[in-house]
Design an enzyme around this catalytic site. Sequence first.
Site, mmCIF file in Angstrom:
data_model
loop_
_atom_site.group_PDB
_atom_site.id
_atom_site.type_symbol
_atom_site.label_atom_id
_atom_site.label_comp_id
_atom_site.label_asym_id
_atom_site.label_seq_id
_atom_site.Cartn_x
_atom_site.Cartn_y
_atom_site.Cartn_z
ATOM 1 N N LYS A 145 0.851 -1.204 0.000
ATOM 2 C CA LYS A 145 0.000 0.000 0.000
ATOM 3 C C LYS A 145 0.880 1.244 0.000
ATOM 4 O O LYS A 145 0.650 2.172 -0.785
ATOM 5 C CB LYS A 145 -0.880 0.011 1.246
ATOM 6 C CG LYS A 145 -1.516 1.370 1.557
ATOM 7 C CD LYS A 145 -2.375 1.385 2.788
ATOM 8 C CE LYS A 145 -1.663 1.674 4.061
ATOM 9 N NZ LYS A 145 -1.413 3.076 4.383
ATOM 10 N N ASN A 146 1.890 1.268 0.862
ATOM 11 C CA ASN A 146 2.666 2.499 1.021
ATOM 12 C C ASN A 146 3.678 2.736 -0.098
ATOM 13 O O ASN A 146 4.284 3.804 -0.157
ATOM 14 C CB ASN A 146 3.343 2.523 2.394
ATOM 15 C CG ASN A 146 2.321 2.698 3.504
ATOM 16 O OD1 ASN A 146 1.148 2.980 3.243
ATOM 17 N ND2 ASN A 146 2.730 2.493 4.736
ATOM 18 N N CYS B 189 -4.742 12.218 11.982
ATOM 19 C CA CYS B 189 -5.440 10.963 12.263
ATOM 20 C C CYS B 189 -5.148 10.596 13.716
ATOM 21 O O CYS B 189 -4.428 11.285 14.419
ATOM 22 C CB CYS B 189 -5.007 9.875 11.301
ATOM 23 S SG CYS B 189 -3.259 9.595 11.338
ATOM 24 N N ARG C 15 0.277 14.731 12.427
ATOM 25 C CA ARG C 15 0.732 14.524 11.040
ATOM 26 C C ARG C 15 1.030 15.849 10.324
ATOM 27 O O ARG C 15 0.375 16.228 9.371
ATOM 28 C CB ARG C 15 -0.291 13.716 10.251
ATOM 29 C CG ARG C 15 -0.809 12.473 10.906
ATOM 30 C CD ARG C 15 0.238 11.407 11.181
ATOM 31 N NE ARG C 15 0.802 10.800 10.002
ATOM 32 C CZ ARG C 15 0.268 9.776 9.358
ATOM 33 N NH1 ARG C 15 -0.848 9.262 9.779
ATOM 34 N NH2 ARG C 15 0.853 9.259 8.295
ATOM 35 N N ASP D 75 4.959 0.921 11.981
ATOM 36 C CA ASP D 75 3.729 0.287 11.480
ATOM 37 C C ASP D 75 3.586 -1.158 11.944
ATOM 38 O O ASP D 75 2.558 -1.780 11.664
ATOM 39 C CB ASP D 75 3.684 0.322 9.944
ATOM 40 C CG ASP D 75 3.522 1.733 9.442
ATOM 41 O OD1 ASP D 75 3.720 1.961 8.226
ATOM 42 O OD2 ASP D 75 3.218 2.623 10.259
ATOM 43 N N ARG E 253 -8.606 -0.450 4.711
ATOM 44 C CA ARG E 253 -7.758 0.553 4.058
ATOM 45 C C ARG E 253 -6.418 -0.056 3.673
ATOM 46 O O ARG E 253 -5.809 0.362 2.691
ATOM 47 C CB ARG E 253 -7.496 1.741 5.008
ATOM 48 C CG ARG E 253 -8.669 2.651 5.267
ATOM 49 C CD ARG E 253 -8.216 3.862 6.068
ATOM 50 N NE ARG E 253 -6.931 4.306 5.588
ATOM 51 C CZ ARG E 253 -5.930 4.703 6.413
ATOM 52 N NH1 ARG E 253 -6.084 4.698 7.702
ATOM 53 N NH2 ARG E 253 -4.780 5.095 5.907
HETATM 54 C C1 EPZ Z 1 4.321 7.113 6.004
HETATM 55 O O1 EPZ Z 1 3.559 8.190 6.523
HETATM 56 C C2 EPZ Z 1 3.393 5.905 6.006
HETATM 57 N N1 EPZ Z 1 2.210 6.176 5.189
HETATM 58 C C3 EPZ Z 1 2.951 5.576 7.436
HETATM 59 O O2 EPZ Z 1 2.183 4.370 7.370
HETATM 60 C C4 EPZ Z 1 4.199 5.319 8.277
HETATM 61 O O3 EPZ Z 1 3.806 5.069 9.608
HETATM 62 C C5 EPZ Z 1 5.118 6.555 8.225
HETATM 63 O O4 EPZ Z 1 5.448 6.840 6.847
HETATM 64 C C6 EPZ Z 1 6.405 6.341 8.998
HETATM 65 O O5 EPZ Z 1 7.082 5.228 8.495
HETATM 66 C C7 EPZ Z 1 2.308 6.099 3.846
HETATM 67 O O6 EPZ Z 1 3.368 5.840 3.293
HETATM 68 C C8 EPZ Z 1 1.036 6.325 3.065
HETATM 69 P P1 EPZ Z 1 6.377 10.543 7.989
HETATM 70 P P2 EPZ Z 1 4.165 9.702 6.461
HETATM 71 O O7 EPZ Z 1 6.287 11.815 7.247
HETATM 72 O O8 EPZ Z 1 5.062 9.844 5.327
HETATM 73 C C9 EPZ Z 1 6.835 13.807 11.321
HETATM 74 C C10 EPZ Z 1 0.346 2.986 7.775
HETATM 75 O O9 EPZ Z 1 -0.099 2.481 8.814
HETATM 76 N N2 EPZ Z 1 6.685 14.780 10.232
HETATM 77 O O10 EPZ Z 1 7.508 9.615 7.672
HETATM 78 O O11 EPZ Z 1 3.020 10.622 6.609
HETATM 79 C C11 EPZ Z 1 5.559 13.022 11.568
HETATM 80 O O12 EPZ Z 1 4.704 13.749 12.440
HETATM 81 C C12 EPZ Z 1 0.798 4.426 7.763
HETATM 82 O O13 EPZ Z 1 0.469 2.378 6.676
HETATM 83 C C13 EPZ Z 1 6.915 16.125 10.499
HETATM 84 O O14 EPZ Z 1 7.229 16.509 11.622
HETATM 85 O O15 EPZ Z 1 5.019 9.739 7.810
HETATM 86 C C14 EPZ Z 1 6.075 11.769 12.213
HETATM 87 O O16 EPZ Z 1 6.317 12.020 13.584
HETATM 88 C C15 EPZ Z 1 0.579 5.112 9.099
HETATM 89 N N3 EPZ Z 1 6.767 17.024 9.487
HETATM 90 C C16 EPZ Z 1 7.412 11.537 11.496
HETATM 91 O O17 EPZ Z 1 7.767 12.805 10.921
HETATM 92 C C17 EPZ Z 1 6.426 16.638 8.215
HETATM 93 O O18 EPZ Z 1 6.334 17.508 7.326
HETATM 94 C C18 EPZ Z 1 7.380 10.511 10.407
HETATM 95 O O19 EPZ Z 1 6.325 10.855 9.532
HETATM 96 C C19 EPZ Z 1 6.198 15.265 7.971
HETATM 97 C C20 EPZ Z 1 6.345 14.353 8.982
#
Ligand code: EPZ
Length: 420
Positions: free
Chosen positions: A22-23, A115, A120, A306, A398
């Site tokens: 999915k990701n 969420c 996020r 995850d 999802r």
């Molecule tokens: C991706 O989300 C995945 N989703 C998430 O999977 C996964 O948990 C996450 O990466 C971490 O591995 C998809 O790929 C669709 P991040 P993403 O930006 O990219 C902070 C699932 O269950 N952050 O890597 O949105 C954020 O708050 C989902 O399949 C900022 O501070 O996650 C978090 O603490 C859930 N500023 C950390 O970074 C930003 O601009 C990692 O988030 C962006 C993120």
Amino acid sequence: MDSFLIKGGVPLHGEISISGSKNAVLPIMAATLLTGDPCVIRHVPDLSDVRFMGRILESLGAEVKFDGDTVTVHAAKVKGFGDYELIRKMRGSICILGPLLARLNQASVSLPGGCVIGTRPIDLHLKGLRALGAQLDISGGYINAKTRRLKGTTLFLGGRVGPTVLGTANIMMAATLADGITVIESAACEPEVTDLANFLVSMGARITGIGSPTLTITGVKTLHGTDHEVIPDRIEACTFLCAAAATHGEVLLHGARPEHFAAVLDKLREAGVKVERKAGALLVKACRTLKPTDVTTLPYSGFPTDVQAQFMALMCQARGISVITERIFESRFMHVSEMARLGAEISIEGPSAIVKGGRPLSGAPVMASDLRASAALVIAGLSATGSTQVNRIYHLDRGYERMESKLKKLGARIDRVDGE
Ligand code: EPZ
């Protein structure tokens, strides 16, 4: 809303195939906006998030055709704004911003919802796009972006807890059509980011450092269509590994790539679970007594956030204390209160959950809250005695393709019950 009705206590036995990731597929579908040619994407999982991304691309003017596990996207003409309601509902949609800006030099994308697992933020996405020369403003729930022409630069994309997966995806996609060279430092190295980079290269993008924390993208004038097979879903694989171990079963996983989840295999083995390669597949065999194990979630190649909830469900079976620390998201313990309803003894100390495992769980009605928490509740229900009803399993749909039929194939007593 549908529920799962589970009669626990049955060890899982048999073989299943792991679906596409999915990701990986969500940002890859967004990347098709970068070209006016048709793109064929194979090994696509049949998930509500994937169908949703298809609707988002159609709202932008692309033609999207699903045929079994293949989707063809033809973004011959796209407009820079899509359906607010659609885009707002799925976090993963934020990764259409980079491609739209690169293709059209302007885009209006609704702010993604937060969420249950955290606020996020998207500050790093915006920082990266501004560094590439985009003017951005946020008003009325929209991110409005425009640029004369994106220009390559060197930028640091690391955040307070390390790299951003979709942030790296967004900036890398935008940089493929920017003028000049872009260097992304502290890029995410998740296999899904690598799969996206390989997809972009197959479209004619020039990217080096793939899989490393430093990505170098040399902009090109245009990108062409391609035909790409998506990597297997490492999180689905780890979910089934935990389910097999938690039910004292033995399962053969086809199509998994163990090199994508070495940290999880390491912790499963530390807990006493046997995992070995067998004729190109992955064989997991539960052990008689699981050992308590400490885990901290980290960016790749550390233990993935995850899989945190699913591993916690497993540790409820290990006699003794396991400490599970969540370092990526600020509130990813929603499953704990629901697991307590099954008799789990877990206390939260700041970023850590202290699991006092070993006492058998007993079935009860529980409520799913987010995708991976729901998977954890299914694992807990499978390993509990008696019946467990997991409500609101639309969360599961999802991210897991036909979860109940895969579990049934392994001998689980699980049925989907139509909700009210
Ligand atoms: C991706 O989300 C995945 N989703 C998430 O999977 C996964 O948990 C996450 O990466 C971490 O591995 C998809 O790929 C669709 P991040 P993403 O930006 O990219 C902070 C699932 O269950 N952050 O890597 O949105 C954020 O708050 C989902 O399949 C900022 O501070 O996650 C978090 O603490 C859930 N500023 C950390 O970074 C930003 O601009 C990692 O988030 C962006 C993120």
